[in-house]
Design an enzyme around this catalytic site. Sequence first.
Site, PDB file in Angstrom:
ATOM      1  N   ASP A  48       0.843  -1.206   0.000  1.00  0.00           N
ATOM      2  CA  ASP A  48       0.000   0.000   0.000  1.00  0.00           C
ATOM      3  C   ASP A  48       0.875   1.253   0.000  1.00  0.00           C
ATOM      4  OD1 ASP A  48       0.895  -0.110   2.604  1.00  0.00           O
ATOM      5  OD2 ASP A  48      -1.071   0.104   3.544  1.00  0.00           O
ATOM      6  N   SER A  49       2.195   1.038   0.059  1.00  0.00           N
ATOM      7  CA  SER A  49       3.137   2.147  -0.151  1.00  0.00           C
ATOM      8  C   SER A  49       2.935   2.754  -1.539  1.00  0.00           C
ATOM      9  CB  SER A  49       4.586   1.672   0.017  1.00  0.00           C
ATOM     10  OG  SER A  49       4.845   0.531  -0.777  1.00  0.00           O
ATOM     11  N   ASP A  87      -1.037  -6.397  -0.384  1.00  0.00           N
ATOM     12  CA  ASP A  87      -0.968  -5.736   0.922  1.00  0.00           C
ATOM     13  C   ASP A  87      -2.338  -5.163   1.254  1.00  0.00           C
ATOM     14  OD1 ASP A  87       0.353  -4.852   3.150  1.00  0.00           O
ATOM     15  OD2 ASP A  87       1.227  -3.085   2.186  1.00  0.00           O
ATOM     16  N   LYS A 117      -0.850  -9.684   3.006  1.00  0.00           N
ATOM     17  CA  LYS A 117      -0.128  -9.214   4.214  1.00  0.00           C
ATOM     18  C   LYS A 117      -1.010  -8.185   4.903  1.00  0.00           C
ATOM     19  CE  LYS A 117       3.342  -6.018   4.033  1.00  0.00           C
ATOM     20  NZ  LYS A 117       2.762  -4.923   4.869  1.00  0.00           N
ATOM     21  N   GLU A 119      -1.033  -5.559   8.673  1.00  0.00           N
ATOM     22  CA  GLU A 119      -0.222  -4.999   9.753  1.00  0.00           C
ATOM     23  C   GLU A 119      -0.872  -5.263  11.106  1.00  0.00           C
ATOM     24  OE1 GLU A 119       0.574  -0.837   9.015  1.00  0.00           O
ATOM     25  OE2 GLU A 119       1.198  -1.224   6.945  1.00  0.00           O
ATOM     26  N   GLU A 186       9.697  -4.759  10.228  1.00  0.00           N
ATOM     27  CA  GLU A 186      10.173  -3.508   9.623  1.00  0.00           C
ATOM     28  C   GLU A 186      10.787  -2.623  10.695  1.00  0.00           C
ATOM     29  OE1 GLU A 186       7.324  -1.381   7.209  1.00  0.00           O
ATOM     30  OE2 GLU A 186       8.636   0.371   7.053  1.00  0.00           O
TER      31      GLU A 186
HETATM   32  O1  KIV Z   1       3.359  -1.008   1.683  1.00  0.00           O
HETATM   33  C1  KIV Z   1       4.494  -1.477   1.718  1.00  0.00           C
HETATM   34  O2  KIV Z   1       5.293  -1.394   0.780  1.00  0.00           O
HETATM   35  C2  KIV Z   1       4.890  -2.126   2.943  1.00  0.00           C
HETATM   36  C3  KIV Z   1       6.335  -2.089   3.230  1.00  0.00           C
HETATM   37  C4  KIV Z   1       6.672  -0.794   3.882  1.00  0.00           C
HETATM   38  C5  KIV Z   1       6.738  -3.217   4.041  1.00  0.00           C
HETATM   39  O3  KIV Z   1       4.071  -2.585   3.687  1.00  0.00           O
END
Ligand code: KIV
Length: 284
Positions: A48-49, A87, A117, A119, A186
Site C-alpha cells: 500500500d506504499s 498488501d 499481508k 499490519e 520492519e
Molecule cells: O506497503 C508497503 O510497501 C509495505 C512495506 C513498507 C513493508 O508494507
Amino acid sequence: MTERKKVTIPYLFKKVANNEPITWLTCYDYPTAYLQEQAGIDMILVGDSLAMTMLGYESTLPATMDDMIRHSQAVRRGSANVFLIGDMPYMSYQPSVETAIRNAGRFMAEAGCDGIKLEGGAEMADRIRGIVDAGIPAQGHLGLTPQSVSSLGGYKVQGKGALQAKRIIDNAKALEEAGAFCILLEMVPDRVCKIITERAENCIIMSLGSGPHAHGQLLIYHDMFGLYPRFKPRMAKVFGNAGEVILNGLKEYVKEVSDKTFPQPENWFTITDEEYDELTNMLD
Ligand code: KIV
C-alpha cells in the site's frame, strides 16, 4: 522471456531449510514486474506504499482496495511465477474478521495473488486466523507499521527498549500461532529480529531494515533505484540510480525537441510519392 518454476510456499520453506535467503521487493506495475521476474525475485509485495510511491500521497492511508487490486493485476500479468502478496490497505481488515476475509479474497480472486499481508500483532490474530481458515496464505507485519504511523509518532525504529522488544516478540508468536506463514519485521533492531527468527517454528521471518538474521530481505523498489523524490530511508541501499538516468534522458529530450535535433527520419513514417501525389490532387 526466461521461464522458471512457480514460487510456492513449500519452495520458500525449502529455501529457509537450506539457509538460502529469500528475496522480496515491492512492485506496482507490469514492466517492473516483468524485470523482477527476469531477475529471479522470489516474492513481490504490491504494497500500500503505492499510495506514496505511485500516487504521491504523504502516507499509505489513502490506498483503496480498488487501487490495490488494479496494481496487483498489472503485477501478476508481468510476473506469472513470482509469489505475489497483496498488501491489505487501511481499513480493509481492521473493522472485522469478515471484512478481512472478504477483502483478502478479492486479492486472490480478482488479482491472482498467492497471499496477503496485513499490519498488526496479537490484536489482529483473529483476522489472520479467519483468512488462513478461508484457505488464503497470510503474512503479518510488525515493528514500524506505516498504517499506524500517527500512533507510533513517526517513521521510527520499533523495539529499541526491552519492554517494546518483548511485545514485538510476543506479537510474532501470536501471529505464528494464528497461522501466519510469514512475518515481516520492519525497522526492528537486528538482535530482536534474530531472537524472533530463532524462535520461529513454522514461520518465515523477513527483514526490512531489521538486519541480516531473518530468513530473507525486503526492499522498497523505488528506494533502491532512486525513484522516490521525497526521501530515502537510511536502511535502503541504492542499487542503481534510475531516477538520475531518467532525469538526464528527459532533459536531453527537452533539449533535442527544442533545438530540432529530434525527431530524425528513423523516428517518423512516410507516404510513397505516388500516394502523396494522389492525395494532393484530391485537395483544393
Ligand atoms: O506497503 C508497503 O510497501 C509495505 C512495506 C513498507 C513493508 O508494507
